[in-house]
Write a protein that holds these residues in place. Structure first.
Motif, short mmCIF file in Angstrom:
data_model
loop_
_atom_site.label_atom_id
_atom_site.label_comp_id
_atom_site.label_asym_id
_atom_site.label_seq_id
_atom_site.Cartn_x
_atom_site.Cartn_y
_atom_site.Cartn_z
N LEU A 1 73.79 49.31 32.11
CA LEU A 1 73.14 49.41 33.39
C LEU A 1 73.66 48.08 34.04
O LEU A 1 73.94 48.07 35.27
N ALA A 2 73.86 47.07 33.44
CA ALA A 2 74.02 45.57 34.08
C ALA A 2 75.58 45.84 34.41
O ALA A 2 75.77 45.19 35.55
N LYS A 3 76.27 46.17 33.81
CA LYS A 3 77.84 46.44 34.26
C LYS A 3 78.06 47.40 35.40
O LYS A 3 78.87 47.14 36.34
N ALA A 4 77.07 48.48 35.49
CA ALA A 4 77.05 49.36 36.74
C ALA A 4 76.71 48.49 37.78
O ALA A 4 76.98 48.65 39.00
N GLY A 5 75.63 47.71 37.76
CA GLY A 5 75.15 46.97 38.72
C GLY A 5 76.00 45.79 39.11
O GLY A 5 76.05 45.58 40.53
#
Length: 359
Positions: A265-269
């Motif tokens: 999720l952090a990488k997508a953000g």
């Protein structure tokens, strides 16, 4: 000054030598155009010409001055002065001394660069022991010039005023501010704060008639805010401030990278925020603001970071060219002459008593 402007380059200095120096010339020309600027490269001719071929730079742009001798990054300043004659660093500075070049840029040994520059070019101000190093500091408002950041560990009031004079002229020439604002770094903004030398420097800046836009004392957090265009301090304090800021920036950068890669999720953000993150990174990129002039010499000397990229070295070249094209040296000379006149005048009766009363 030669026409077109000739910039002397120590092609063997730094971590990467000719590849970055010649690449820096190409980058400068790509970003700023090549009209009116030529380069004189000092060092191993075979290595330099190999890089010139890669960068498609011809002899009408780059003149090569061969030497086998190089000042190492580890060499002590005293050794460099004794044994450095004929080296790429020495010869690059010597070109400025003899009027061949308008400025010199080197990514080499900082101590050696400072010592040889002082030996060959001499100081423009009698009170300065060494040239002052100025750092261009990214801020919310753009860039702030901070000096000294390491050359003069202790500075009296006269030297601090000299830093203000030189820093103002530098900022106007390189960053295009018509009338830069100036602040003295202190432990508080109140007039009674700080030691005797910084308070005396403030008095001289207020009353000396130097034509500077002096705004008073500033504190450490004012640097990044961009409260003033030029922040003046002694080299001990300035170097600690600079190294602390660099350390904090690396720490926050590492924390940010860790946070943005901690989960899918952090990488997508991070992917969504990439354009904004890229813009932020560009603003604080050391290569974008690379190039610290050694102010106070009878000549223009710019120090590039030893590990700079070609783009970073190109940025240092831009500073050298801007200073060479400006009235920087004349403006500083006139203001330093004014300072000498002010210092020769007797103190105003009652001024000391008034200062003591205010404390």
């Amino acid at each position: 000054m030669p026409s077109p402007i000739l910039i002397s380059l120590d092609a063997m200095g730094g971590d990467h030598g000719p590849s970055v120096v010649v690449g820096g010339v190409r980058d400068y020309r790509k970003r700023h155009g090549g009209e009116g600027v030529r380069f004189q490269l000092h060092g191993d001719e075979a290595a330099i010409r190999a890089e010139m071929a890669k960068c498609d730079l011809a002899d009408d742009v780059c003149e090569v001055r061969h030497t086998d001798k190089v000042v190492s990054m580890e060499e002590k300043p005293a050794q460099a002065m004794r044994r450095g004659k004929g080296s790429s660093l020495w010869n690059a500075i010597d070109a400025v001394k003899h009027g061949e070049a308008a400025a010199v840029v080197s990514a080499g040994n900082t101590g050696a660069l400072m010592a040889i520059s002082k030996l060959l070019l001499r100081m423009s101000a009698h009170g300065l022991e060494r040239p002052a190093i100025v750092a261009s500091w990214p801020t919310f408002r753009g860039v702030t010039a901070v000096l000294d950041v390491g050359a003069n560990v202790e500075s009296d009031a006269e030297q601090l005023v000299e830093f203000a004079i030189m820093g103002e002229a530098f900022h106007a020439a390189v960053h295009g501010v018509a009338r830069p604002t100036i602040g003295l770094l202190n432990v508080g903004s109140e007039d009674m704060k700080g030691h005797e030398e910084v308070r005396e420097a403030a008095r001289l800046l207020r009353e000396g008639g130097f034509g500077l836009d002096y705004k008073g004392f500033v504190e450490g957090d004012d640097i990044a805010k961009g409260t003033v265009d030029v922040v003046v301090t002694d080299g001990f304090t300035g170097n600690i401030a600079l190294k602390t800021a660099e350390g904090v920036a690396k720490f926050i950068g590492a924390l940010t990278k860790e946070a943005l890669t901690s989960s899918l999720l952090a990488k997508a953000g991070a992917a969504l925020a990439y354009p904004a993150l890229k813009a932020m990174s560009a603003k604080i990129d050391p290569n974008a603001i690379n190039g610290g002039p050694l102010l106070g010499l009878n000549g223009i000397v710019v120090k590039s970071h030893g590990g700079a990229t070609a783009a970073g070295f190109g940025a240092a070249i831009r500073i050298a060219v801007d200073l060479a094209r400006s009235d920087y040296l004349t403006k500083v000379s006139d203001s330093l002459n004014r300072l000498t006149t002010v210092l020769e005048q007797p103190a105003t009766p009652g001024a000391d008593a008034a200062m003591e009363t205010s404390q």
